[in-house]
Design a protein around this motif. Structure first.
Motif, PDB file in Angstrom:
ATOM      1  N   ARG A  42       0.956  -1.242   0.154  1.00 62.80           N
ATOM      2  CA  ARG A  42       0.191  -0.250  -0.351  1.00 62.80           C
ATOM      3  C   ARG A  42       0.809   1.566  -0.028  1.00 62.80           C
ATOM      4  O   ARG A  42       0.700   2.091  -0.745  1.00 62.80           O
ATOM      5  CB  ARG A  42      -0.674  -0.172   1.760  1.00 62.80           C
ATOM      6  N   LEU A  43       2.087   1.399   1.030  1.00 64.23           N
ATOM      7  CA  LEU A  43       2.793   2.197   1.127  1.00 64.23           C
ATOM      8  C   LEU A  43       4.273   2.318   0.668  1.00 64.23           C
ATOM      9  O   LEU A  43       4.979   1.545   1.378  1.00 64.23           O
ATOM     10  CB  LEU A  43       3.024   3.099   2.660  1.00 64.23           C
ATOM     11  N   PRO A  44       4.588   1.848  -1.065  1.00 69.80           N
ATOM     12  CA  PRO A  44       5.587   1.305  -1.279  1.00 69.80           C
ATOM     13  C   PRO A  44       7.065   1.783  -0.729  1.00 69.80           C
ATOM     14  O   PRO A  44       7.782   1.123  -1.323  1.00 69.80           O
ATOM     15  CB  PRO A  44       5.334   1.962  -3.063  1.00 69.80           C
ATOM     16  N   ARG A  45       7.164   2.506   0.137  1.00 65.65           N
ATOM     17  CA  ARG A  45       8.418   3.201   0.124  1.00 65.65           C
ATOM     18  C   ARG A  45       8.349   2.895   1.433  1.00 65.65           C
ATOM     19  O   ARG A  45       9.253   3.855   2.742  1.00 65.65           O
ATOM     20  CB  ARG A  45       8.137   5.485  -0.387  1.00 65.65           C
ATOM     21  N   ALA A  46       7.775   3.364   2.225  1.00 62.40           N
ATOM     22  CA  ALA A  46       7.387   2.170   3.589  1.00 62.40           C
ATOM     23  C   ALA A  46       8.610   1.534   4.485  1.00 62.40           C
ATOM     24  O   ALA A  46       9.056   0.575   3.481  1.00 62.40           O
ATOM     25  CB  ALA A  46       6.541   1.376   4.295  1.00 62.40           C
ATOM     26  N   GLY A  47       9.563   1.707   5.041  1.00 63.17           N
ATOM     27  CA  GLY A  47      10.525   1.467   5.680  1.00 63.17           C
ATOM     28  C   GLY A  47      10.008   0.272   6.623  1.00 63.17           C
ATOM     29  O   GLY A  47       9.154   0.545   7.670  1.00 63.17           O
ATOM     30  N   ILE A  48      11.023  -0.670   7.111  1.00 67.46           N
ATOM     31  CA  ILE A  48      10.572  -1.635   8.080  1.00 67.46           C
ATOM     32  C   ILE A  48      11.035  -1.525   9.891  1.00 67.46           C
ATOM     33  O   ILE A  48      10.167  -1.844  10.093  1.00 67.46           O
ATOM     34  CB  ILE A  48      11.902  -2.441   8.209  1.00 67.46           C
ATOM     35  N   ALA A  49      11.550  -0.222   9.644  1.00 67.40           N
ATOM     36  CA  ALA A  49      12.137   0.637  10.886  1.00 67.40           C
ATOM     37  C   ALA A  49      10.442   0.518  11.603  1.00 67.40           C
ATOM     38  O   ALA A  49      10.297   1.092  12.610  1.00 67.40           O
ATOM     39  CB  ALA A  49      13.081   1.577  11.104  1.00 67.40           C
ATOM     40  N   THR A  50      10.050   1.930  10.630  1.00 67.47           N
ATOM     41  CA  THR A  50       9.031   2.306  10.646  1.00 67.47           C
ATOM     42  C   THR A  50       7.732   0.853  11.796  1.00 67.47           C
ATOM     43  O   THR A  50       6.868   0.932  12.314  1.00 67.47           O
ATOM     44  CB  THR A  50       7.873   2.413  10.298  1.00 67.47           C
TER      45      THR A  50
END
Lengths: 132, 132
Positions: A42-50
């Motif tokens: 859904r949010l392709p730029r989302a990082g795993i740290a988040t």
DNA sequence: CTGATAACGATAGCACGTTATCATTATGAA
DNA sequence: TTCATAATGATAACGTGCTATCGTTATCAG
């Protein structure tokens, strides 16, 4: 741990509501990696740290509980599900919820041992992976 | 893993017989570290790598089986003990054997799920650590 | 007893899941 | 709309448990 000495979240970000949504609609406990994969759809730029940060906050707030299996990364699921146990598919490695429990577990403990909790895990192959 | 592509041991060293002895007389599953501590009491210069190597060989030979708990190092115990489960003391973190099992576990699985094995773990405080 | 070499002991290196760091972005109160 | 700052994303660093490496030690066949 992210959650231990960290202030609770104050802002409603797209990422957080998407992550909450992922766990809300999950049919089984998810690893951080699995949740991240769903989030990225859904949010392709989302990082795993988040995801790590948000999951830690949700656990601290009591919305998620960890589901731990030996040799596996921790999974998480909604805290509002009734008492239940888990099934791990040895083929696809996914973990499924089972419903219900079993009587008489406490009786296994020797005298003077105080039982506070228990876990039951079944291992085998899920409906999808079927018999060999 | 030490055991996977390694030839089986050929020589009877002091270390190996001492390690075998440690597990033979252990009353509960031991981590490599615990086994090493017990070994060092008898052979003060013994290194932990030897314990890893010997335990891997014993597992490969079928003399020991791993006892895994989430978030804990693997423990090992003799393979010739009858089917049983485990208790983990949340105070001293030690793991104890329970005797016996419970009926009806398979019934928890949904249709078309094939159950091959199961694990039951009780959590609480052991007789030594007592009530708070 | 001797010697080839299995095994040892010390420790460097690795894998993995997780946390810290920090420059950049975007939330939301005013 | 502004702007202080919470939160993000990329990634470096960490901890733990385990394995590889390698010079030294000790087993045991001959």
């Amino acid at each position: 741990m992210y959650g231990s000495s960290r202030a609770l979240p104050r802002r409603n970000t797209r990422q957080r509501s998407a992550i909450r949504d992922v766990f809300e609609h999950a049919e089984r406990p998810l690893t951080v990696e699995e949740a991240h994969a769903a989030l990225v759809a859904r949010l392709p730029r989302a990082g795993i740290a988040t995801v790590y940060r948000t999951v830690a906050a949700m656990v601290a707030q009591g919305g998620l509980v960890p589901v731990e299996m030996p040799g596996e990364p921790v999974r998480y699921e909604r805290a509002d599900i009734a008492h239940h146990h888990h099934f791990r598919c040895e083929a696809c490695r996914r973990v499924f919820d089972l419903s219900g429990c079993i009587e008489g577990l406490r009786a296994l403990a020797p005298p003077r041992f105080r039982v506070r909790d228990h876990s039951v895990t079944l291992y085998g192959t899920c409906a999808n992976c079927g018999p060999a």
